[in-house]
Design an enzyme around this catalytic site. Sequence first.
Site, PDB file in Angstrom:
ATOM      1  N   ARG A  67     -39.079  -6.416 -29.563  1.00 41.57           N
ATOM      2  CA  ARG A  67     -38.200  -5.350 -29.128  1.00 41.57           C
ATOM      3  C   ARG A  67     -37.711  -5.587 -27.706  1.00 41.57           C
ATOM      4  O   ARG A  67     -38.503  -5.712 -26.793  1.00 41.57           O
ATOM      5  CB  ARG A  67     -38.989  -4.036 -29.180  1.00 41.57           C
ATOM      6  CG  ARG A  67     -38.275  -2.845 -28.615  1.00 41.57           C
ATOM      7  CD  ARG A  67     -39.235  -1.673 -28.440  1.00 41.57           C
ATOM      8  NE  ARG A  67     -38.538  -0.539 -27.865  1.00 41.57           N
ATOM      9  CZ  ARG A  67     -39.105   0.409 -27.145  1.00 41.57           C
ATOM     10  NH1 ARG A  67     -40.401   0.364 -26.918  1.00 41.57           N
ATOM     11  NH2 ARG A  67     -38.393   1.391 -26.650  1.00 41.57           N
ATOM     12  N   ASN A 104     -49.226   4.439 -21.862  1.00 40.11           N
ATOM     13  CA  ASN A 104     -47.801   4.121 -21.897  1.00 40.11           C
ATOM     14  C   ASN A 104     -47.263   4.928 -23.073  1.00 40.11           C
ATOM     15  O   ASN A 104     -47.407   4.532 -24.231  1.00 40.11           O
ATOM     16  CB  ASN A 104     -47.551   2.629 -22.108  1.00 40.11           C
ATOM     17  CG  ASN A 104     -46.048   2.311 -22.104  1.00 40.11           C
ATOM     18  OD1 ASN A 104     -45.219   3.218 -22.152  1.00 40.11           O
ATOM     19  ND2 ASN A 104     -45.709   1.029 -22.041  1.00 40.11           N
ATOM     20  N   ASP A 116     -49.396  18.406 -20.866  1.00 41.94           N
ATOM     21  CA  ASP A 116     -50.397  19.482 -20.864  1.00 41.94           C
ATOM     22  C   ASP A 116     -51.754  18.959 -21.315  1.00 41.94           C
ATOM     23  O   ASP A 116     -52.794  19.344 -20.761  1.00 41.94           O
ATOM     24  CB  ASP A 116     -49.957  20.627 -21.784  1.00 41.94           C
ATOM     25  CG  ASP A 116     -48.952  21.560 -21.118  1.00 41.94           C
ATOM     26  OD1 ASP A 116     -48.715  21.421 -19.893  1.00 41.94           O
ATOM     27  OD2 ASP A 116     -48.389  22.426 -21.822  1.00 41.94           O
ATOM     28  N   ARG A 136     -33.280   1.838 -14.766  1.00 35.11           N
ATOM     29  CA  ARG A 136     -32.595   1.814 -16.061  1.00 35.11           C
ATOM     30  C   ARG A 136     -31.747   3.087 -16.239  1.00 35.11           C
ATOM     31  O   ARG A 136     -31.326   3.680 -15.261  1.00 35.11           O
ATOM     32  CB  ARG A 136     -33.638   1.638 -17.173  1.00 35.11           C
ATOM     33  CG  ARG A 136     -34.412   0.323 -17.020  1.00 35.11           C
ATOM     34  CD  ARG A 136     -35.461   0.158 -18.088  1.00 35.11           C
ATOM     35  NE  ARG A 136     -34.863   0.099 -19.424  1.00 35.11           N
ATOM     36  CZ  ARG A 136     -35.562   0.199 -20.558  1.00 35.11           C
ATOM     37  NH1 ARG A 136     -36.870   0.373 -20.505  1.00 35.11           N
ATOM     38  NH2 ARG A 136     -34.960   0.129 -21.717  1.00 35.11           N
ATOM     39  N   HIS A 188     -45.873   1.711 -17.468  1.00 34.61           N
ATOM     40  CA  HIS A 188     -44.642   1.283 -18.145  1.00 34.61           C
ATOM     41  C   HIS A 188     -44.444  -0.207 -17.905  1.00 34.61           C
ATOM     42  O   HIS A 188     -44.596  -0.669 -16.770  1.00 34.61           O
ATOM     43  CB  HIS A 188     -43.416   2.033 -17.607  1.00 34.61           C
ATOM     44  CG  HIS A 188     -43.498   3.507 -17.840  1.00 34.61           C
ATOM     45  ND1 HIS A 188     -43.234   4.081 -19.052  1.00 34.61           N
ATOM     46  CD2 HIS A 188     -43.848   4.513 -16.999  1.00 34.61           C
ATOM     47  CE1 HIS A 188     -43.412   5.386 -18.961  1.00 34.61           C
ATOM     48  NE2 HIS A 188     -43.784   5.684 -17.724  1.00 34.61           N
ATOM     49  N   TYR A 209     -38.923  -5.649 -21.860  1.00 32.45           N
ATOM     50  CA  TYR A 209     -40.359  -5.544 -22.122  1.00 32.45           C
ATOM     51  C   TYR A 209     -41.079  -6.888 -22.193  1.00 32.45           C
ATOM     52  O   TYR A 209     -42.302  -6.919 -22.346  1.00 32.45           O
ATOM     53  CB  TYR A 209     -40.586  -4.758 -23.424  1.00 32.45           C
ATOM     54  CG  TYR A 209     -39.911  -3.413 -23.405  1.00 32.45           C
ATOM     55  CD1 TYR A 209     -40.130  -2.524 -22.354  1.00 32.45           C
ATOM     56  CD2 TYR A 209     -39.016  -3.032 -24.405  1.00 32.45           C
ATOM     57  CE1 TYR A 209     -39.496  -1.291 -22.307  1.00 32.45           C
ATOM     58  CE2 TYR A 209     -38.379  -1.793 -24.367  1.00 32.45           C
ATOM     59  CZ  TYR A 209     -38.623  -0.939 -23.315  1.00 32.45           C
ATOM     60  OH  TYR A 209     -37.994   0.275 -23.264  1.00 32.45           O
ATOM     61  N   HIS A 249     -40.752  10.773 -21.055  1.00 39.82           N
ATOM     62  CA  HIS A 249     -39.615  11.427 -20.409  1.00 39.82           C
ATOM     63  C   HIS A 249     -39.419  12.874 -20.832  1.00 39.82           C
ATOM     64  O   HIS A 249     -38.644  13.592 -20.219  1.00 39.82           O
ATOM     65  CB  HIS A 249     -38.343  10.614 -20.674  1.00 39.82           C
ATOM     66  CG  HIS A 249     -38.512   9.158 -20.328  1.00 39.82           C
ATOM     67  ND1 HIS A 249     -38.813   8.739 -19.050  1.00 39.82           N
ATOM     68  CD2 HIS A 249     -38.464   8.027 -21.085  1.00 39.82           C
ATOM     69  CE1 HIS A 249     -38.934   7.403 -19.046  1.00 39.82           C
ATOM     70  NE2 HIS A 249     -38.729   6.954 -20.273  1.00 39.82           N
ATOM     71  N   ALA A 263     -40.966   6.505 -24.816  1.00 39.46           N
ATOM     72  CA  ALA A 263     -39.931   7.503 -24.534  1.00 39.46           C
ATOM     73  C   ALA A 263     -40.501   8.915 -24.394  1.00 39.46           C
ATOM     74  O   ALA A 263     -39.911   9.764 -23.717  1.00 39.46           O
ATOM     75  CB  ALA A 263     -38.869   7.462 -25.635  1.00 39.46           C
ATOM     76  N   PRO A 277     -44.575   5.708 -29.022  1.00 38.33           N
ATOM     77  CA  PRO A 277     -43.607   5.257 -30.019  1.00 38.33           C
ATOM     78  C   PRO A 277     -42.940   3.928 -29.687  1.00 38.33           C
ATOM     79  O   PRO A 277     -42.590   3.670 -28.534  1.00 38.33           O
ATOM     80  CB  PRO A 277     -42.543   6.365 -30.010  1.00 38.33           C
ATOM     81  CG  PRO A 277     -43.221   7.556 -29.463  1.00 38.33           C
ATOM     82  CD  PRO A 277     -44.299   7.064 -28.550  1.00 38.33           C
ATOM     83  N   ASN A 278     -42.789   3.139 -30.714  1.00 32.73           N
ATOM     84  CA  ASN A 278     -42.057   1.864 -30.692  1.00 32.73           C
ATOM     85  C   ASN A 278     -42.787   0.720 -29.993  1.00 32.73           C
ATOM     86  O   ASN A 278     -42.327  -0.420 -30.020  1.00 32.73           O
ATOM     87  CB  ASN A 278     -40.656   2.038 -30.080  1.00 32.73           C
ATOM     88  CG  ASN A 278     -39.837   3.067 -30.838  1.00 32.73           C
ATOM     89  OD1 ASN A 278     -39.685   2.939 -32.051  1.00 32.73           O
ATOM     90  ND2 ASN A 278     -39.350   4.094 -30.161  1.00 32.73           N
ATOM     91  N   GLU A 313     -50.604   6.346 -15.616  1.00 34.76           N
ATOM     92  CA  GLU A 313     -49.385   6.183 -16.408  1.00 34.76           C
ATOM     93  C   GLU A 313     -48.884   4.749 -16.222  1.00 34.76           C
ATOM     94  O   GLU A 313     -48.945   4.197 -15.122  1.00 34.76           O
ATOM     95  CB  GLU A 313     -48.317   7.173 -15.919  1.00 34.76           C
ATOM     96  CG  GLU A 313     -46.998   7.056 -16.672  1.00 34.76           C
ATOM     97  CD  GLU A 313     -45.934   8.015 -16.164  1.00 34.76           C
ATOM     98  OE1 GLU A 313     -46.227   8.868 -15.289  1.00 34.76           O
ATOM     99  OE2 GLU A 313     -44.790   7.896 -16.632  1.00 34.76           O
TER     100      GLU A 313
HETATM  101  C1  DQA Z   1     -41.461   2.183 -21.573  1.00 34.92           C
HETATM  102  C2  DQA Z   1     -40.220   2.763 -20.900  1.00 34.92           C
HETATM  103  C3  DQA Z   1     -39.654   3.912 -21.704  1.00 34.92           C
HETATM  104  O1  DQA Z   1     -38.480   4.411 -21.072  1.00 34.92           O
HETATM  105  C4  DQA Z   1     -39.290   3.445 -23.097  1.00 34.92           C
HETATM  106  O2  DQA Z   1     -38.808   4.513 -23.875  1.00 34.92           O
HETATM  107  C5  DQA Z   1     -40.381   2.717 -23.786  1.00 34.92           C
HETATM  108  C6  DQA Z   1     -41.178   1.778 -23.023  1.00 34.92           C
HETATM  109  C7  DQA Z   1     -41.976   0.925 -20.846  1.00 34.92           C
HETATM  110  O3  DQA Z   1     -43.092   0.514 -21.116  1.00 34.92           O
HETATM  111  O4  DQA Z   1     -41.246   0.356 -20.023  1.00 34.92           O
HETATM  112  O5  DQA Z   1     -40.574   2.849 -24.996  1.00 34.92           O
HETATM  113  O6  DQA Z   1     -42.497   3.151 -21.546  1.00 34.92           O
END
Ligand code: DQA
Length: 146
Positions: free
Chosen positions: A18, A74, A87, A107, A100, A23, A80, A77, A10-11, A98
């Site tokens: 953003r 990635n 799963d 943070r 980020h 980022y 978390h 959110a 997401p996002n 993984e």
């Molecule tokens: C993120 C870190 C996450 O905490 C956040 O919600 C994101 C981006 C990162 O790439 O740093 O959407 O995954």
Amino acid sequence: MATILLLSGPNLNLLGDRDPQHYGTTTLEELVALARETAAKHGHELEHLQSNHEGVLVDAIHAARGRCAAIVINAGALSHYSHAIADALAAFDGVKVELHLSNPYAREEWRHRSVLSGVVDGIAVGFRATGYRIAVEAAAEMIAGR
Ligand code: DQA
């Protein structure tokens, strides 16, 4: 040649615009191009899917079973709190990385825990765009070592 699946949660479609302090200003399209270039250097192809919906990501992980050699994720959110994604990853027997852009441990406290970290082979955090290269390099090396 193997297929590496890059998943964006997401996002992440808003990258470039953003929260650049966390980022950077690289767009998702540019990050995917960097990841694809890195995969190609190792002779692999890279598929990418971005979704703002948990179930779509779970379905994509299921569809990768037996088809993709690695997943680089990635999950934004969802990292978390999505036990459903954790799963699904646990049931994927290829390489799992993984990723980020930011360093979530530096943070807000709610970002300090990733429910995905326990089911992946390795993690790349805090390297902004470079992390996409590092994560795909690591996945390719792990594929070669299997
Ligand atoms: C993120 C870190 C996450 O905490 C956040 O919600 C994101 C981006 C990162 O790439 O740093 O959407 O995954």
